[in-house]
Design a protein around this motif. Structure first.
Motif, mmCIF file in Angstrom:
data_model
loop_
_atom_site.group_PDB
_atom_site.id
_atom_site.type_symbol
_atom_site.label_atom_id
_atom_site.label_comp_id
_atom_site.label_asym_id
_atom_site.label_seq_id
_atom_site.Cartn_x
_atom_site.Cartn_y
_atom_site.Cartn_z
ATOM 1 N N THR A 294 50.640 45.010 38.465
ATOM 2 C CA THR A 294 50.859 43.113 38.456
ATOM 3 C C THR A 294 49.871 42.506 39.593
ATOM 4 O OG1 THR A 294 52.991 42.656 38.195
ATOM 5 C CG2 THR A 294 52.394 40.639 39.628
ATOM 6 N N GLU A 295 49.564 43.435 41.028
ATOM 7 C CA GLU A 295 48.533 42.918 42.163
ATOM 8 C C GLU A 295 47.927 43.583 41.250
ATOM 9 O OE1 GLU A 295 52.046 44.624 41.931
ATOM 10 O OE2 GLU A 295 51.474 46.389 44.114
ATOM 11 N N GLU A 296 47.389 44.504 40.464
ATOM 12 C CA GLU A 296 46.172 44.713 39.745
ATOM 13 C C GLU A 296 45.596 44.379 39.278
ATOM 14 O OE1 GLU A 296 47.940 48.607 41.426
ATOM 15 O OE2 GLU A 296 48.097 48.113 39.975
ATOM 16 N N GLU A 297 46.210 44.089 37.993
ATOM 17 C CA GLU A 297 45.842 42.248 37.183
ATOM 18 C C GLU A 297 45.412 41.504 37.990
ATOM 19 O OE1 GLU A 297 48.866 44.382 33.737
ATOM 20 O OE2 GLU A 297 49.691 43.329 34.156
ATOM 21 N N ARG A 298 46.425 40.994 38.863
ATOM 22 C CA ARG A 298 45.626 39.947 39.407
ATOM 23 C C ARG A 298 44.327 40.054 40.587
ATOM 24 N NH1 ARG A 298 51.380 38.025 41.456
ATOM 25 N NH2 ARG A 298 52.622 36.998 39.873
ATOM 26 N N ALA A 299 44.417 41.068 40.914
ATOM 27 C CA ALA A 299 42.762 41.069 41.419
ATOM 28 C C ALA A 299 41.853 41.090 40.578
ATOM 29 C CB ALA A 299 42.932 42.147 42.650
ATOM 30 N N LEU A 300 41.930 42.081 39.694
ATOM 31 C CA LEU A 300 40.568 42.024 38.359
ATOM 32 C C LEU A 300 40.604 40.354 37.875
ATOM 33 C CD1 LEU A 300 39.898 43.647 36.275
ATOM 34 C CD2 LEU A 300 40.594 43.567 34.901
ATOM 35 N N MET A 301 41.870 39.938 37.432
ATOM 36 C CA MET A 301 41.447 38.774 36.792
ATOM 37 C C MET A 301 40.481 37.055 37.889
ATOM 38 S SD MET A 301 41.635 39.581 33.622
ATOM 39 C CE MET A 301 41.816 37.581 33.027
ATOM 40 N N ASN A 302 41.130 37.543 39.365
ATOM 41 C CA ASN A 302 40.364 36.934 39.840
ATOM 42 C C ASN A 302 38.866 36.367 39.507
ATOM 43 O OD1 ASN A 302 42.571 35.777 41.635
ATOM 44 N ND2 ASN A 302 42.276 37.475 43.477
ATOM 45 N N HIS A 303 38.922 37.367 38.848
ATOM 46 C CA HIS A 303 37.224 37.258 38.437
ATOM 47 C C HIS A 303 36.707 36.775 37.490
ATOM 48 C CE1 HIS A 303 36.893 40.070 42.665
ATOM 49 N NE2 HIS A 303 37.652 40.983 42.001
ATOM 50 N N PHE A 304 37.599 36.450 36.837
ATOM 51 C CA PHE A 304 37.055 35.926 35.504
ATOM 52 C C PHE A 304 37.984 34.596 35.193
ATOM 53 C CE2 PHE A 304 37.008 40.439 35.255
ATOM 54 C CZ PHE A 304 35.619 40.475 34.726
ATOM 55 N N GLN A 305 37.550 33.818 34.541
ATOM 56 C CA GLN A 305 38.020 32.386 34.383
ATOM 57 C C GLN A 305 38.304 32.203 32.387
ATOM 58 O OE1 GLN A 305 34.689 31.520 36.862
ATOM 59 N NE2 GLN A 305 36.557 31.721 37.777
ATOM 60 N N THR A 306 38.230 33.196 31.665
ATOM 61 C CA THR A 306 38.782 32.850 30.530
ATOM 62 C C THR A 306 39.564 34.402 30.505
ATOM 63 O OG1 THR A 306 36.980 34.367 29.744
ATOM 64 C CG2 THR A 306 37.132 32.476 29.525
ATOM 65 N N PRO A 307 40.473 34.635 29.514
ATOM 66 C CA PRO A 307 40.961 35.679 29.482
ATOM 67 C C PRO A 307 40.086 37.483 29.334
ATOM 68 C CG PRO A 307 41.758 33.553 27.648
ATOM 69 C CD PRO A 307 40.678 33.249 28.303
ATOM 70 N N VAL A 308 40.898 38.522 29.367
ATOM 71 C CA VAL A 308 39.752 39.710 29.300
ATOM 72 C C VAL A 308 40.389 40.093 28.480
ATOM 73 C CG1 VAL A 308 38.775 41.081 31.348
ATOM 74 C CG2 VAL A 308 38.350 39.467 31.138
ATOM 75 N N CYS A 309 39.664 40.875 27.678
ATOM 76 C CA CYS A 309 40.603 42.321 27.122
ATOM 77 C C CYS A 309 40.147 43.511 28.214
ATOM 78 C CB CYS A 309 39.681 42.198 25.462
ATOM 79 S SG CYS A 309 40.976 42.532 23.608
ATOM 80 N N VAL A 310 40.987 44.508 27.891
ATOM 81 C CA VAL A 310 41.253 45.761 28.535
ATOM 82 C C VAL A 310 41.863 46.787 27.616
ATOM 83 C CG1 VAL A 310 41.807 47.035 30.402
ATOM 84 C CG2 VAL A 310 41.557 44.632 30.397
#
Ligand code: 4AD
Ligand code: MG
Length: 430
Positions: free
Chosen positions: A303-319
């Protein structure tokens, strides 16, 4: 005269109408009462005057409690002070079902509201969420039908795990036991040999032993499986599905999004954009560089890592390309990079995994080994391996967590409000 909905009355603007619904709010004095009536469509202020309706009906109006059900006849009148510009000047009123003191008032704890969930679902907020959920699900059906997919339904009672033994619900079944479905996927994979392009929408069960804002024990997964598809095509398709369903839900429920303080136009703009895609290894590099979070290759993102990553994006991201060792037995190795799986997760801008999917392994021996490593008996999956024995084809699919998408687009801080009667480790009533 027939009954019309409040929304129809507001659209009609003038004339005599008959309305029915529930008392949302009520106030007034000994000569004049103001009732805010609600039905499924909207709310309207209704004015009851003693001199107009007479002694008996006025007394009834005065005695009304919140949530009593009533029918009203009256004349529509434009009024700038009324919340939606119109009010009903009541000529007659009848009580259908009296109400007792309603157990739900303002500012009650989330647990109290869940104890009375069967009544709490009447709230304006929940009604807005349910309308958005309904529009989203209907749009998804349209999306798949327009793409030539067939709906394919499979058993809820299943003989094995598919997404890890630790979250299985066991159910007694005559003289033996079975498990509640963790996914439709394994049966979906068999189904593509008949229909090629299929989808479903069904209840899905996980005995999640943690209390989080993103896990339910029973949720509605929206899955698809498709023959001849590779990972790139799969992630493009997932993006297209989500963009279609969200923009349709926004177009059909603009008012509801505004009520929930979610900007409908911002959501529509997001659906116009290209959503980024990156490999898991690149995602690790981003959070290492920008957030000083150093995760070794090989673990699933938490969870923490997903949150940290998505702080840098405004749209969904496909990993894509997660480490094979952390993935389910059916996710194939990338032949060019054998420690990476041909799989993806879509993360919401709020940092929650909303979709999981992959190409499917065609390598029976590799799958057997990985099942064994998980403590499973590969014999139990022999029927599944048959699809690889009789005319195997490349195929791929994914599952969308409906409640997680609804929670995200509605701006909810917990998935529990995205479903009418949530089930979690600590909550299975009412
Ligand atoms: O990532 P998951 O576990 O993938 C599968 O089950 C695949 N078999 C799907 C497929 O390829 N057909 O689950 C898919 C999605 C997750 O991304 C998440 O959105 C949601 O289902 N999900 C949950 N939602 C609410 N509560 C839970 N306990 C959930 N577990 C998964
Ligand atoms: Mg997943």
């Amino acid at each position: 005269m027939t009954f019309i909905s409040i929304q129809e009355a507001i659209t009609q603007q003038t004339g005599e109408v008959q309305l029915r619904g529930w008392v949302y709010r009520e106030r007034g004095n000994n000569k004049l009462r103001f009732i805010v009536l609600r039905d499924h469509s909207s709310h309207i202020q209704c004015v009851v005057e003693k001199d107009v309706v007479g002694e008996e009906q006025f007394q009834q109006a005065k005695d009304l409690q919140i949530e009593a059900s009533i029918t009203l006849t009256g004349t529509l009148k434009a009024d700038d002070r009324a919340p939606n510009g119109f009010e009903l000047v009541v000529s007659s009123l009848a009580l259908v079902g009296a109400s007792h003191e309603f157990p739900i008032q303002k500012d009650q704890s989330p647990e109290h509201l869940l104890d009375y969930r069967h009544l709490a679902i009447r709230s304006r907020r929940q009604t807005a969420i349910f309308k958005i959920r309904s529009a989203y699900i209907q749009a998804r059906d349209e999306f798949f039908r327009n793409k030539g997919f067939y709906r394919f339904d499979t058993p809820i009672l299943q003989p094995t795990q598919s997404e890890g033994g630790s979250t299985l619900f066991e159910v007694s079944y005559y003289d033996t036991h079975v498990y509640l479905a963790q996914t439709w996927q394994l049966y979906g994979e068999a189904g593509i040999f008949s229909l090629e392009k299929i989808y479903n929408f069904g209840p899905t069960f996980r005995a999640e032993k943690s209390k989080t804002s993103r896990h339910l024990s029973e949720f509605w997964m929206a899955e698809m499986e498709c023959a001849w598809l590779n990972l790139q095509e799969l992630t493009d398709f997932a993006q297209e599905e989500l963009k279609y369903c969200i923009s349709q839900a926004v177009s059909r429920c603009r008012e509801e999004f505004i009520f929930l303080e979610q900007d409908p136009d911002a959501l529509l703009r997001m659906c116009e954009q290209e959503w980024p895609s990156m490999k898991y290894r690149e995602a690790l590099a981003i959070i290492k560089e920008k957030d000083c979070i150093d995760i070794p290759f090989g673990k699933d993102l938490r969870t923490e890592e997903e949150r940290a990553l998505m702080n840098h994006f405004q749209t969904p991201v496909c990993v894509t390309h997660y480490p094979v060792e952390a993935m389910g037995f059916y996710k194939p190795r990338d032949p060019n990079q054998p420690d990476e799986a041909l799989c993806f997760d879509m993360l919401s801008p709020t940092g929650v995994e909303i979709i999981g999917g992959s190409e499917r392994s065609l390598d029976i021996e590799d799958m057997k080994e990985r099942l064994k490593a998980d403590g499973e008996d590969p014999e139990q999956y022999d029927w599944y391996f048959d699809s690889r024995r009789y005319g195997s084809v490349p195929h791929a699919g994914y599952g969308v967590g409906t409640e997680r998408v609804i929670a995200w687009i509605c701006g909810l801080d917990n998935v529990k409000d995205a479903i009418a009667f949530p089930r979690t480790m600590l909550r299975w009533k009412p």
